[in-house]
Motif scaffolding. Sequence first.
Motif, PDB file in Angstrom:
ATOM      1  N   ASP A  23       0.838  -1.190   0.000  1.00 19.23           N
ATOM      2  CA  ASP A  23       0.000   0.000   0.000  1.00 19.23           C
ATOM      3  C   ASP A  23       0.881   1.250   0.000  1.00 19.23           C
ATOM      4  O   ASP A  23       2.115   1.160   0.033  1.00 19.23           O
ATOM      5  N   GLU A  24       0.230   2.405  -0.013  1.00 14.34           N
ATOM      6  CA  GLU A  24       0.982   3.671  -0.075  1.00 14.34           C
ATOM      7  C   GLU A  24       1.913   3.870   1.124  1.00 14.34           C
ATOM      8  O   GLU A  24       3.044   4.308   0.956  1.00 14.34           O
ATOM      9  N   GLU A  25       1.432   3.552   2.320  1.00 11.21           N
ATOM     10  CA  GLU A  25       2.274   3.742   3.497  1.00 11.21           C
ATOM     11  C   GLU A  25       3.482   2.817   3.464  1.00 11.21           C
ATOM     12  O   GLU A  25       4.588   3.208   3.838  1.00 11.21           O
ATOM     13  N   GLY A  26       3.292   1.588   2.975  1.00  8.57           N
ATOM     14  CA  GLY A  26       4.404   0.644   2.891  1.00  8.57           C
ATOM     15  C   GLY A  26       5.503   1.123   1.963  1.00  8.57           C
ATOM     16  O   GLY A  26       6.692   1.060   2.296  1.00  8.57           O
TER      17      GLY A  26
ATOM     18  N   ARG B 169       7.249   4.253   3.435  1.00  7.31           N
ATOM     19  CA  ARG B 169       8.191   3.902   4.490  1.00  7.31           C
ATOM     20  C   ARG B 169       9.498   3.361   3.904  1.00  7.31           C
ATOM     21  O   ARG B 169      10.589   3.783   4.291  1.00  7.31           O
ATOM     22  N   LEU B 170       9.385   2.453   2.929  1.00  2.84           N
ATOM     23  CA  LEU B 170      10.586   1.903   2.285  1.00  2.84           C
ATOM     24  C   LEU B 170      11.385   2.999   1.587  1.00  2.84           C
ATOM     25  O   LEU B 170      12.614   3.029   1.665  1.00  2.84           O
ATOM     26  N   ASN B 171      10.696   3.877   0.894  1.00  4.30           N
ATOM     27  CA  ASN B 171      11.359   4.971   0.180  1.00  4.30           C
ATOM     28  C   ASN B 171      12.097   5.883   1.171  1.00  4.30           C
ATOM     29  O   ASN B 171      13.231   6.292   0.924  1.00  4.30           O
ATOM     30  N   ARG B 172      11.458   6.152   2.297  1.00  9.62           N
ATOM     31  CA  ARG B 172      12.069   7.002   3.333  1.00  9.62           C
ATOM     32  C   ARG B 172      13.272   6.299   3.969  1.00  9.62           C
ATOM     33  O   ARG B 172      14.346   6.887   4.092  1.00  9.62           O
ATOM     34  N   GLU B 173      13.100   5.027   4.357  1.00 15.06           N
ATOM     35  CA  GLU B 173      14.162   4.300   5.052  1.00 15.06           C
ATOM     36  C   GLU B 173      15.341   3.956   4.151  1.00 15.06           C
ATOM     37  O   GLU B 173      16.486   3.983   4.580  1.00 15.06           O
ATOM     38  N   GLN B 174      15.060   3.597   2.896  1.00 16.39           N
ATOM     39  CA  GLN B 174      16.120   3.123   2.005  1.00 16.39           C
ATOM     40  C   GLN B 174      16.737   4.219   1.142  1.00 16.39           C
ATOM     41  O   GLN B 174      17.897   4.106   0.750  1.00 16.39           O
ATOM     42  N   ARG B 175      15.948   5.244   0.822  1.00 13.05           N
ATOM     43  CA  ARG B 175      16.441   6.265  -0.098  1.00 13.05           C
ATOM     44  C   ARG B 175      16.432   7.668   0.499  1.00 13.05           C
ATOM     45  O   ARG B 175      16.886   8.613  -0.146  1.00 13.05           O
TER      46      ARG B 175
ATOM     47  N   LEU C 273       9.833   0.463  -6.376  1.00 12.43           N
ATOM     48  CA  LEU C 273      11.205   0.507  -5.857  1.00 12.43           C
ATOM     49  C   LEU C 273      11.880  -0.811  -6.190  1.00 12.43           C
ATOM     50  O   LEU C 273      11.249  -1.867  -6.146  1.00 12.43           O
ATOM     51  N   SER C 274      13.135  -0.746  -6.521  1.00 15.44           N
ATOM     52  CA  SER C 274      13.916  -1.946  -6.815  1.00 15.44           C
ATOM     53  C   SER C 274      15.093  -2.017  -5.857  1.00 15.44           C
ATOM     54  O   SER C 274      15.728  -1.001  -5.564  1.00 15.44           O
ATOM     55  N   PHE C 275      15.374  -3.236  -5.417  1.00 14.36           N
ATOM     56  CA  PHE C 275      16.481  -3.474  -4.513  1.00 14.36           C
ATOM     57  C   PHE C 275      17.348  -4.586  -5.096  1.00 14.36           C
ATOM     58  O   PHE C 275      17.200  -5.760  -4.745  1.00 14.36           O
ATOM     59  N   PRO C 276      18.240  -4.219  -6.043  1.00 18.06           N
ATOM     60  CA  PRO C 276      19.115  -5.225  -6.665  1.00 18.06           C
ATOM     61  C   PRO C 276      20.040  -5.863  -5.639  1.00 18.06           C
ATOM     62  O   PRO C 276      20.516  -5.199  -4.716  1.00 18.06           O
TER      63      PRO C 276
ATOM     64  N   VAL D 135       9.317  -3.800  -5.393  1.00 11.89           N
ATOM     65  CA  VAL D 135       8.159  -3.468  -4.569  1.00 11.89           C
ATOM     66  C   VAL D 135       7.305  -2.471  -5.345  1.00 11.89           C
ATOM     67  O   VAL D 135       7.796  -1.414  -5.772  1.00 11.89           O
ATOM     68  N   ILE D 136       6.028  -2.820  -5.528  1.00 12.22           N
ATOM     69  CA  ILE D 136       5.100  -2.018  -6.328  1.00 12.22           C
ATOM     70  C   ILE D 136       3.981  -1.502  -5.435  1.00 12.22           C
ATOM     71  O   ILE D 136       3.418  -2.257  -4.637  1.00 12.22           O
ATOM     72  N   CYS D 137       3.641  -0.235  -5.593  1.00 16.44           N
ATOM     73  CA  CYS D 137       2.518   0.365  -4.882  1.00 16.44           C
ATOM     74  C   CYS D 137       1.255   0.150  -5.719  1.00 16.44           C
ATOM     75  O   CYS D 137       1.130   0.705  -6.825  1.00 16.44           O
ATOM     76  N   GLU D 138       0.329  -0.647  -5.185  1.00 20.31           N
ATOM     77  CA  GLU D 138      -0.885  -0.975  -5.943  1.00 20.31           C
ATOM     78  C   GLU D 138      -1.691   0.272  -6.300  1.00 20.31           C
ATOM     79  O   GLU D 138      -2.139   0.421  -7.450  1.00 20.31           O
TER      80      GLU D 138
END
Length: 159
Positions: A42-45, A48-54, A63-66, A97-100
């Motif tokens: 979802d959007e919050e997920g 959160r990943l975008n904030r924590e990882q990028r 988002l891609s995590f090679p 990771v895809i935001c539906e």
Amino acid sequence: MKSEFYIDSEDFSEEDKEKLASALCGSAEGDVPLSLEILIVDEEGIRRLNREQRGIDKVTDVLSFPSMEDIRGEELLCEEHGDELDEEGRLFLGSVVICEKRAREQAEEYGHPYERELFYLAVHGAMHCLGYDHMTDGDKVQMREKEEAVLRKMNLERK
């Protein structure tokens, strides 16, 4: 030799995982099967990943995590990556990771079905995991050609 793909996802049907894996076959050369994890959140997920990882505190579409660096166009060989193979003998490329909600919004915005947008984002993420990017015009053209070739195999090319 073309590497086979395996899609690990609880969010895609078995049929859709096979469709995507089959279309990705040929996107990389090598003698080892490749695996890719795909998650839909979802959007919050994704925020959160975008904030924590990028360090970017906003919603995005994918988002891609090679798991490996500098593999674009490289032949992926068991002798070079044997230590990185999973229990099934597959080389893990990374996670997508895809935001539906964003995928649904973009499908409507671009005037094509949700399925096309979802698979486009999955393929886009897969290309990042294979080392492709779109930072320069030349890189962007190369990545888009790869993406469209995969989508064409799925009969989901741009209309």
